[in-house]
Design a protein around this motif. Structure first.
Motif, PDB file in Angstrom:
ATOM      1  N   MET A 112       0.775  -1.265   0.049  1.00 41.83           N
ATOM      2  CA  MET A 112       0.038   0.051   0.023  1.00 41.83           C
ATOM      3  C   MET A 112       0.766   1.385   0.016  1.00 41.83           C
ATOM      4  N   ILE A 113       2.103   1.383   0.673  1.00 41.54           N
ATOM      5  CA  ILE A 113       2.953   2.416   0.748  1.00 41.54           C
ATOM      6  C   ILE A 113       3.659   2.544  -0.701  1.00 41.54           C
ATOM      7  N   ASN A 114       3.859   1.493  -1.398  1.00 35.53           N
ATOM      8  CA  ASN A 114       4.364   1.609  -2.678  1.00 35.53           C
ATOM      9  C   ASN A 114       3.248   1.944  -3.777  1.00 35.53           C
ATOM     10  N   GLN A 115       2.172   1.713  -3.412  1.00 35.37           N
ATOM     11  CA  GLN A 115       1.050   2.407  -4.236  1.00 35.37           C
ATOM     12  C   GLN A 115       0.113   3.381  -3.471  1.00 35.37           C
ATOM     13  N   PRO A 116       0.469   4.480  -3.407  1.00 38.53           N
ATOM     14  CA  PRO A 116      -0.265   5.678  -2.540  1.00 38.53           C
ATOM     15  C   PRO A 116      -1.557   5.393  -2.753  1.00 38.53           C
ATOM     16  N   GLU A 117      -2.077   5.478  -4.028  1.00 39.16           N
ATOM     17  CA  GLU A 117      -3.524   5.537  -4.454  1.00 39.16           C
ATOM     18  C   GLU A 117      -4.285   4.427  -3.717  1.00 39.16           C
ATOM     19  N   PRO A 174      13.100  -6.458   6.756  1.00 40.44           N
ATOM     20  CA  PRO A 174      11.728  -5.955   7.690  1.00 40.44           C
ATOM     21  C   PRO A 174      11.303  -4.784   7.099  1.00 40.44           C
ATOM     22  N   LEU A 175       9.957  -4.419   7.101  1.00 44.81           N
ATOM     23  CA  LEU A 175       9.707  -3.159   6.661  1.00 44.81           C
ATOM     24  C   LEU A 175       9.790  -2.147   7.507  1.00 44.81           C
ATOM     25  N   HIS A 176      10.575  -1.049   6.820  1.00 43.11           N
ATOM     26  CA  HIS A 176      10.855   0.130   7.649  1.00 43.11           C
ATOM     27  C   HIS A 176      10.247   1.195   6.796  1.00 43.11           C
ATOM     28  N   ALA A 177       9.311   1.884   7.642  1.00 49.62           N
ATOM     29  CA  ALA A 177       8.435   2.984   6.749  1.00 49.62           C
ATOM     30  C   ALA A 177       8.271   4.035   7.636  1.00 49.62           C
ATOM     31  N   ARG A 178       8.377   5.409   6.871  1.00 45.06           N
ATOM     32  CA  ARG A 178       8.026   6.743   7.704  1.00 45.06           C
ATOM     33  C   ARG A 178       6.764   6.866   8.156  1.00 45.06           C
ATOM     34  N   ALA A 179       6.567   7.319   9.643  1.00 47.95           N
ATOM     35  CA  ALA A 179       5.361   7.221  10.030  1.00 47.95           C
ATOM     36  C   ALA A 179       5.292   8.543  10.830  1.00 47.95           C
ATOM     37  N   ARG A 180       3.819   9.281  10.653  1.00 48.35           N
ATOM     38  CA  ARG A 180       3.855  10.467  11.160  1.00 48.35           C
ATOM     39  C   ARG A 180       2.512  10.480  11.878  1.00 48.35           C
ATOM     40  N   PRO A 181       2.086  10.898  13.023  1.00 50.59           N
ATOM     41  CA  PRO A 181       0.705  10.696  13.709  1.00 50.59           C
ATOM     42  C   PRO A 181      -0.314  11.545  12.738  1.00 50.59           C
ATOM     43  N   GLU A 230      14.895   6.662  -0.362  1.00 50.43           N
ATOM     44  CA  GLU A 230      14.589   5.190  -1.020  1.00 50.43           C
ATOM     45  C   GLU A 230      13.227   5.670  -1.826  1.00 50.43           C
ATOM     46  N   GLU A 231      13.627   5.004  -3.179  1.00 53.90           N
ATOM     47  CA  GLU A 231      12.361   5.188  -3.970  1.00 53.90           C
ATOM     48  C   GLU A 231      11.285   4.342  -3.759  1.00 53.90           C
ATOM     49  N   LYS A 232      11.411   3.176  -3.630  1.00 50.47           N
ATOM     50  CA  LYS A 232      10.255   2.155  -3.217  1.00 50.47           C
ATOM     51  C   LYS A 232      10.811   1.270  -1.944  1.00 50.47           C
TER      52      LYS A 232
END
Length: 530
Positions: free
Chosen positions: A340-345, A512-519, A496-498
């Motif tokens: 889902m993060i790779n496909q923001p829509e 492991p999934l590393h993703a940027r999170a903001r409340p 990172e691009e993807k």
């Protein structure tokens, strides 16, 4: 002189007559067997195999074994293939039609499980429901788990314990967001421990075995516990040679038995003292103590004579087994969010659904799950595209049987390929693409469930040996994903691009999934420290 020769002639005559009669009898017997066999349907297509050992050398030399097996099925251009491992025939199925033949039409024939070293250790000698072979013990434990432990009524009774852990998941991730612009978070850790925490809470009314970690995260004891869990799962049906050639078990060629024994020792170290102390308390207090969790229920169950229904070993074994089904939900949620993060829509559609159904002024609850159709479609698509295990738990044939025109001998192992089914181009359009919409029907309004009764892919299997905990597994998957989608804005880490979607040999994300999170909610919406 003539008198002595006569008896010898008679003896020789009877000897030759007996020999000739025996030869005729053997010939007739063999011919009869050949004729009978010629009347039987053929075995499924098979690769070339070695005398005696069959395809064991190929399975041993090609790691992971499932890649060689599935690749061989493709080369044979068949929907079912027969592999001979020692004296055991293993049937691998890749089409939904055949899968339904085995698990639905002939479900009562394929209702047993193979006996393996790892399942023997994990079940304390086949005392549990999930991995035990067909028999009275399995029937007893299935009745107990179905009606007393994981029934809909019991799951509602345990709702508060699950809510505590979904709150803790949200709290833990929120506390990692130290940067107002967003922080990069390793999501595998909280997701894996969330599922195990839920089972610990439901079984033992506790999240931690020790002090726990910072911000509600795992401590040393919990990390050791989860590592042992994944070690056992990795070896449970690992095509270990000694499971097919039993006299090799004492040699422990790959060291698998030592690893499994050690891992189960970790379970015993943390579980047994809790169980034994609780049993002593029950003996002291009798019926006075109100049940708080599944362990209390198991201890209090009585048979028709008023005696304990479950032995201490059965209780310990079943407490272990409750944990063996929790690898699917965290893997499914991790894969779904990565896609889902790779496909923001796609992620945006899930957010819009969440805001429409739940809003931003309360936290999503299990009661909201039926209305989160698109989010469930994302989870379902993750299970289809990224199965957490190569095969379903194997079934064993109780008798010789004909299935879809093929002869399946008694004792055959039946494996449904999760990858073969979920990636089947005859069933799925663009099978390697993550498309949640495919599960919503033509008008986009079909009710979505994570289970797949038609076996076009496998989530929780089906039939008499289907997963009793499918509803719990579905809730854990969807609630973990729902809280993360509602609570945070997710994006690809800087530089990172993807998100890297490479798959490991264990079928989880290679990294492991590393993703940027903001409340994305007001600070007051996030749970306080547990």
């Amino acid at each position: 002189m003539n008198c002595t020769k006569f008896p010898m002639s008679i003896t020789m005559f009877f000897f030759m007559f007996s020999l000739l009669f025996s030869c005729i009898l053997i010939f007739v017997t063999i011919k009869g067997k050949v004729l009978n066999q010629s009347k039987k349907p053929a075995l499924p297509p098979s690769p070339l195999s070695w005398p005696i050992v069959g395809n064991l050398p190929e399975v041993y030399m090609n790691k992971p074994a499932f890649k060689w097996i599935d690749g061989t099925v493709k080369k044979l251009k068949t929907n079912i293939a027969c592999f001979r491992l020692g004296r055991v025939r293993v049937m691998v199925v890749v089409s939904p039609e055949l899968a339904r033949e085995f698990l639905q039409k002939h479900d009562s024939v394929f209702v047993s499980r193979p006996l393996t070293m790892a399942t023997e250790y994990s079940s304390r000698g086949f005392l549990t429901m999930g991995v035990s072979p067909w028999g009275e013990q399995w029937k007893k434990m299935r009745r107990t788990v179905t009606h007393e432990l994981l029934s809909p009524t019991r799951l509602r009774w345990l709702l508060d314990k699950r809510n505590e852990e979904t709150d803790n998941l949200l709290y833990y991730v929120f506390k990692q967001c130290n940067n107002p612009d967003g922080s990069v978070i390793n999501l595998r850790v909280p997701l894996q421990h969330y599922s195990v925490n839920v089972i610990r809470k439901m079984s033992f009314s506790r999240r931690f075995f020790g002090e726990g970690g910072e911000n509600g995260g795992p401590g040393f004891e919990e990390k050791e516990h989860v590592d042992a869990l994944h070690s056992v799962l990795h070896h449970m049906y690992a095509f270990w040679i000694a499971d097919y050639v039993p006299w090799l078990r004492s040699l422990d060629i790959d060291g698998h038995e030592k690893i499994v024994r050690s891992s189960m020792g970790v379970f015993a170290k943390y579980h047994d003292p809790i169980i034994e102390e609780r049993i002593k308390q029950y003996w002291r207090d009798g019926e006075k103590k109100e049940a708080e969790d599944l362990l209390d229920i198991m201890i209090s169950l009585k048979d028709e004579r008023g005696k304990p229904l479950l032995s201490i070993d059965e209780i310990k074994a079943q407490c272990n087994e409750f944990l063996f089904g929790v690898d699917g939900p965290p893997a499914g949620a991790e894969w779904a969010l990565a896609e889902m993060i790779n496909q923001p829509e796609i992620l945006q559609k899930a957010i819009e659904e969440m805001d429409r159904v739940v809003g931003k002024h309360r936290l999503v609850q299990e009661s909201d799950v039926p209305q989160l159709n698109y989010l469930k479609a994302c989870a379902r698509e993750a299970f289809r595209l990224h199965p957490h295990a190569p095969y379903n738990l194997p079934r064993v044939s109780l008798i010789d049987v004909e299935v879809a025109g093929y002869f399946i001998p008694k004792g055959s192992h039946i494996l449904l390929s999760r990858i073969g089914l979920g990636h089947n181009p005859e069933v799925w359009e663009e099978p390697l693409k993550f498309k949640p919409e495919r599960h919503l029907g033509e008008n986009g309004s079909s009710k979505v469930e994570l289970t797949e009764p038609n076996l076009r892919f496998i989530t929780f299997s089906t039939g008499k040996r289907g997963c009793i905990g499918s509803s719990l597994g579905s809730l854990l998957t969807v609630m973990a994903l729902a809280r993360l989608v509602q609570g945070f804005t997710w994006s690809i880490p800087p530089d990172e691009e993807k998100i890297d979607l490479s798959t490991s040999d264990e079928l989880i994300l290679a990294k492991p999934l590393h993703a940027r999170a903001r409340p994305r909610l007001h600070e007051s919406m996030y749970p306080l420290a547990p």
